[in-house]
Design a protein around this motif. Structure first.
Motif, PDB file in Angstrom:
ATOM      1  N   ASN A 198       8.156  59.366 -24.759  1.00  0.00           N
ATOM      2  CA  ASN A 198       7.360  58.317 -25.417  1.00  0.00           C
ATOM      3  C   ASN A 198       6.203  58.947 -26.185  1.00  0.00           C
ATOM      4  OD1 ASN A 198       9.002  56.894 -23.569  1.00  0.00           O
ATOM      5  ND2 ASN A 198       7.581  55.171 -23.683  1.00  0.00           N
ATOM      6  N   SER A 249      15.729  60.292 -28.440  1.00  0.00           N
ATOM      7  CA  SER A 249      14.617  59.716 -27.666  1.00  0.00           C
ATOM      8  C   SER A 249      14.945  59.795 -26.176  1.00  0.00           C
ATOM      9  CB  SER A 249      14.419  58.240 -28.052  1.00  0.00           C
ATOM     10  OG  SER A 249      13.557  57.615 -27.119  1.00  0.00           O
ATOM     11  N   CYS A 287      14.659  57.617 -24.106  1.00  0.00           N
ATOM     12  CA  CYS A 287      15.161  56.346 -23.562  1.00  0.00           C
ATOM     13  C   CYS A 287      16.661  56.199 -23.755  1.00  0.00           C
ATOM     14  CB  CYS A 287      14.439  55.163 -24.198  1.00  0.00           C
ATOM     15  SG  CYS A 287      14.982  54.885 -25.840  1.00  0.00           S
ATOM     16  N   ARG A 303       5.902  56.526 -16.910  1.00  0.00           N
ATOM     17  CA  ARG A 303       6.187  56.963 -18.278  1.00  0.00           C
ATOM     18  C   ARG A 303       5.467  58.272 -18.580  1.00  0.00           C
ATOM     19  NH1 ARG A 303       9.557  53.816 -17.757  1.00  0.00           N
ATOM     20  NH2 ARG A 303      10.221  52.070 -19.094  1.00  0.00           N
ATOM     21  N   ASN A 318      13.276  45.848 -28.885  1.00  0.00           N
ATOM     22  CA  ASN A 318      14.655  46.318 -28.643  1.00  0.00           C
ATOM     23  C   ASN A 318      15.488  45.242 -27.977  1.00  0.00           C
ATOM     24  OD1 ASN A 318      15.479  49.399 -28.949  1.00  0.00           O
ATOM     25  ND2 ASN A 318      13.282  49.280 -28.773  1.00  0.00           N
ATOM     26  N   ILE A 333       9.858  47.753 -25.848  1.00  0.00           N
ATOM     27  CA  ILE A 333      10.897  47.171 -24.999  1.00  0.00           C
ATOM     28  C   ILE A 333      11.275  45.764 -25.453  1.00  0.00           C
ATOM     29  CG2 ILE A 333       9.195  46.306 -23.312  1.00  0.00           C
ATOM     30  CD1 ILE A 333      11.262  47.175 -21.128  1.00  0.00           C
ATOM     31  N   SER A 340       5.307  46.682 -30.585  1.00  0.00           N
ATOM     32  CA  SER A 340       4.855  48.071 -30.362  1.00  0.00           C
ATOM     33  C   SER A 340       5.229  48.585 -28.976  1.00  0.00           C
ATOM     34  CB  SER A 340       3.335  48.115 -30.491  1.00  0.00           C
ATOM     35  OG  SER A 340       2.774  47.274 -29.484  1.00  0.00           O
ATOM     36  N   HIS A 341       4.895  49.864 -28.758  1.00  0.00           N
ATOM     37  CA  HIS A 341       5.065  50.471 -27.441  1.00  0.00           C
ATOM     38  C   HIS A 341       3.804  50.234 -26.610  1.00  0.00           C
ATOM     39  CE1 HIS A 341       8.087  52.808 -29.796  1.00  0.00           C
ATOM     40  NE2 HIS A 341       8.775  52.547 -28.721  1.00  0.00           N
ATOM     41  N   VAL A 342       3.884  50.600 -25.344  1.00  0.00           N
ATOM     42  CA  VAL A 342       2.822  50.205 -24.412  1.00  0.00           C
ATOM     43  C   VAL A 342       1.455  50.799 -24.752  1.00  0.00           C
ATOM     44  CG1 VAL A 342       3.499  52.064 -22.763  1.00  0.00           C
ATOM     45  CG2 VAL A 342       2.158  50.096 -21.973  1.00  0.00           C
ATOM     46  N   TRP A 394       2.222  43.744 -19.570  1.00  0.00           N
ATOM     47  CA  TRP A 394       3.579  43.301 -19.255  1.00  0.00           C
ATOM     48  C   TRP A 394       4.100  43.994 -18.001  1.00  0.00           C
ATOM     49  CZ3 TRP A 394       6.128  44.123 -24.750  1.00  0.00           C
ATOM     50  CH2 TRP A 394       5.517  43.251 -25.665  1.00  0.00           C
ATOM     51  N   LYS A 434      11.470  57.933 -16.650  1.00  0.00           N
ATOM     52  CA  LYS A 434      12.277  58.755 -17.579  1.00  0.00           C
ATOM     53  C   LYS A 434      11.504  60.014 -17.955  1.00  0.00           C
ATOM     54  CE  LYS A 434      11.145  55.620 -21.382  1.00  0.00           C
ATOM     55  NZ  LYS A 434      11.602  55.104 -22.675  1.00  0.00           N
ATOM     56  N   PRO A 484       9.793  42.345 -19.113  1.00  0.00           N
ATOM     57  CA  PRO A 484      10.637  43.368 -18.453  1.00  0.00           C
ATOM     58  C   PRO A 484       9.883  44.665 -18.172  1.00  0.00           C
ATOM     59  CG  PRO A 484      11.167  43.214 -20.787  1.00  0.00           C
ATOM     60  CD  PRO A 484      10.155  42.134 -20.521  1.00  0.00           C
ATOM     61  N   ASP A 485      10.246  45.311 -17.071  1.00  0.00           N
ATOM     62  CA  ASP A 485       9.703  46.629 -16.745  1.00  0.00           C
ATOM     63  C   ASP A 485      10.445  47.747 -17.492  1.00  0.00           C
ATOM     64  OD1 ASP A 485       8.665  46.403 -13.221  1.00  0.00           O
ATOM     65  OD2 ASP A 485       7.570  46.172 -15.105  1.00  0.00           O
ATOM     66  N   LYS A 511      -5.228  45.744 -27.036  1.00  0.00           N
ATOM     67  CA  LYS A 511      -5.562  44.612 -26.155  1.00  0.00           C
ATOM     68  C   LYS A 511      -6.915  44.809 -25.479  1.00  0.00           C
ATOM     69  CE  LYS A 511      -0.915  42.984 -24.836  1.00  0.00           C
ATOM     70  NZ  LYS A 511       0.041  42.856 -23.706  1.00  0.00           N
ATOM     71  N   GLY A 566      10.948  50.570 -31.878  1.00  0.00           N
ATOM     72  CA  GLY A 566      10.102  49.495 -31.334  1.00  0.00           C
ATOM     73  C   GLY A 566      10.029  49.574 -29.832  1.00  0.00           C
TER      74      GLY A 566
HETATM   75  O1  GFB Z   1       6.449  51.342 -24.262  1.00  0.00           O
HETATM   76  P1  GFB Z   1       7.443  50.296 -23.909  1.00  0.00           P
HETATM   77  O2  GFB Z   1       7.499  49.059 -24.744  1.00  0.00           O
HETATM   78  O3  GFB Z   1       8.880  50.924 -23.942  1.00  0.00           O
HETATM   79  O4  GFB Z   1       7.197  49.808 -22.373  1.00  0.00           O
HETATM   80  P2  GFB Z   1       9.794  51.741 -22.919  1.00  0.00           P
HETATM   81  C1  GFB Z   1       6.863  50.738 -21.389  1.00  0.00           C
HETATM   82  C2  GFB Z   1       6.409  49.982 -20.149  1.00  0.00           C
HETATM   83  O5  GFB Z   1       5.096  49.440 -20.424  1.00  0.00           O
HETATM   84  C3  GFB Z   1       7.289  48.768 -19.783  1.00  0.00           C
HETATM   85  C4  GFB Z   1       5.041  48.080 -20.001  1.00  0.00           C
HETATM   86  O6  GFB Z   1       7.407  48.728 -18.369  1.00  0.00           O
HETATM   87  C5  GFB Z   1       6.467  47.589 -20.265  1.00  0.00           C
HETATM   88  O7  GFB Z   1       6.716  46.394 -19.525  1.00  0.00           O
HETATM   89  N1  GFB Z   1       3.997  47.368 -20.739  1.00  0.00           N
HETATM   90  C6  GFB Z   1       2.873  46.850 -20.174  1.00  0.00           C
HETATM   91  C7  GFB Z   1       3.986  47.093 -22.046  1.00  0.00           C
HETATM   92  N2  GFB Z   1       2.130  46.205 -21.094  1.00  0.00           N
HETATM   93  C8  GFB Z   1       2.803  46.349 -22.289  1.00  0.00           C
HETATM   94  C9  GFB Z   1       2.528  45.894 -23.608  1.00  0.00           C
HETATM   95  O8  GFB Z   1       1.518  45.210 -23.884  1.00  0.00           O
HETATM   96  N3  GFB Z   1       3.434  46.255 -24.572  1.00  0.00           N
HETATM   97  C10 GFB Z   1       4.556  46.994 -24.302  1.00  0.00           C
HETATM   98  N4  GFB Z   1       5.387  47.320 -25.306  1.00  0.00           N
HETATM   99  N5  GFB Z   1       4.866  47.422 -23.041  1.00  0.00           N
HETATM  100  C11 GFB Z   1      11.112  52.189 -25.101  1.00  0.00           C
HETATM  101  C12 GFB Z   1      12.451  51.849 -25.703  1.00  0.00           C
HETATM  102  O9  GFB Z   1      11.148  51.837 -23.733  1.00  0.00           O
HETATM  103  O10 GFB Z   1      10.860  53.568 -25.174  1.00  0.00           O
HETATM  104  C13 GFB Z   1      12.486  52.277 -27.140  1.00  0.00           C
HETATM  105  O11 GFB Z   1      12.691  50.442 -25.595  1.00  0.00           O
HETATM  106  C14 GFB Z   1      11.901  53.658 -27.362  1.00  0.00           C
HETATM  107  O12 GFB Z   1      13.836  52.254 -27.582  1.00  0.00           O
HETATM  108  C15 GFB Z   1      10.689  53.955 -26.526  1.00  0.00           C
HETATM  109  O13 GFB Z   1      12.880  54.619 -27.134  1.00  0.00           O
HETATM  110  C16 GFB Z   1      10.331  55.428 -26.573  1.00  0.00           C
HETATM  111  O14 GFB Z   1       9.217  53.088 -22.684  1.00  0.00           O
HETATM  112  O15 GFB Z   1      10.085  50.909 -21.705  1.00  0.00           O
END
Ligand code: GFB
Length: 310
Positions: A166, A108, A110, A210, A73, A70, A179-181, A203, A275, A269-270, A188, A68
């Protein structure tokens, strides 16, 4: 692997598992075993043991996991650590008991230390504190890597571990909370355009960097490594390029044709500031990614338009 090898894809309906099935079927592999969650509960040790006794797969891609973004998690750490430990313990141990020729375990990017030097080399694993928002998931995945390496050492198994960056692509999770970003922003911006909204809320600050790899490239890399790599060291899988989340949002805005404003919700959160993976080991083994981010986003949006239903 040869075309008659019995190959078990754990997690075949997920983003990675479904890409592995697509790739292997396209190549003509005819003995692929897939089990839905109803058919085989990977959290149940006895059910997994019975499955491995019955099937005795030659090769296993361990693509089943509790994954999932951020927020997911950060808010469900107990589920992330328990389910991932349970799934990987059951599959890795029974692959050993039933003499699976080779198993590929997915880590992963992360799970590397939050502030390790960039780009991240494989040897940086466990050299510093983890990112707090997904520490539970990271500890579980690190345990999986260490378990594969321990079984290889003690039982002479061939259980390899890879570290994808990612991922995105068709069959991703588009739920806006878990979901992821990339899929989240794609949905959206699309819905904002369709509904004539004036703004899209993303967010965080948009400043984090990334790296994104299309899941078809990941599947290709995993099959390449299953066929060509058997060392005990982990292998990073990525593109070696990253961009700011704000720039990703602008790219997705352009792809979807949304013309409104982007609003940053900094109460969210950011996560890890950056990474980016060092992919020189993978490149030296002879594999490079093929799908660039702009094309990959366009491919994913086309799939989303054809297939996504809320
Ligand atoms: O993709 P994401 O959720 O995971 O967030 P991580 C990446 C960045 O995108 C963060 C921003 O800085 C989020 O704040 N972001 C902006 C958003 N808008 C959005 C949105 O609408 N949804 C989401 N989800 N993020 C994950 C790990 O970290 O990486 C997992 O938590 C996994 O365990 C994954 O390993 C590959 O890249 O930050």
């Amino acid at each position: 692997m040869n075309l008659s090898s019995k190959i078990y894809i754990a997690g075949h309906r997920g983003l990675v598992g479904s890409a592995l099935v697509r790739n292997l079927e396209a190549q003509g592999f005819a003995n692929i075993i897939c089990k839905t969650r109803d058919e085989l509960d990977l959290l149940n040790p006895l059910a997994v043991a019975d499955f491995f006794v019955a099937e005795k797969p030659d090769h296993v891609f361990l693509a089943a996991a509790k994954v999932g973004g951020i927020l997911a998690n950060n808010e469900h750490p107990a589920e992330f650590i328990f389910e991932n430990l349970q799934i990987q313990n059951n599959i890795i141990h029974n692959a050993y008991l039933q003499k699976t020729k080779k198993l590929l375990f997915l880590g992963s990017s992360c799970i590397y230390p939050r502030d390790c030097p960039q780009p991240i080399k494989e040897e940086y694993l466990l050299t510093g504190p983890l990112e707090k928002t997904n520490e539970a998931y990271a500890v579980a995945k690190i345990a999986g890597i260490k378990m594969c390496q321990a079984y290889n050492k003690q039982y002479d198994t061939q259980f390899i571990s890879v570290m994808p960056t990612n991922l995105y692509g068709q069959n991703d999770n588009f739920d806006l909370e878990s979901s992821h970003v990339l899929p989240a922003l794609l949905r959206k911006f699309h819905e904002a355009k369709i509904e004539g909204k004036k703004e899209v809320v993303m967010w965080g600050t948009g400043a984090p960097m990334r790296e994104f790899l299309h899941v078809d490239d990941l599947a290709d890399a995993c099959i390449f490594l299953m066929n060509n790599y058997s060392d005990n060291e982990i292998v990073n899988i990525g593109t070696g390029e990253d961009l700011a989340i704000q720039d990703l949002a602008l790219l997705i805005k352009k792809t979807t044709g949304f013309e409104g404003e982007i609003i940053n919700d900094t109460s969210k959160p950011d996560g890890t500031p950056k990474k980016l993976l060092d992919v020189s080991r993978l490149h030296s083994l002879g594999w490079q990614h093929k799908i660039n981010l702009e094309d990959g986003i366009a491919m994913t949006y086309a799939w989303f338009l054809e297939n996504y239903t809320k």
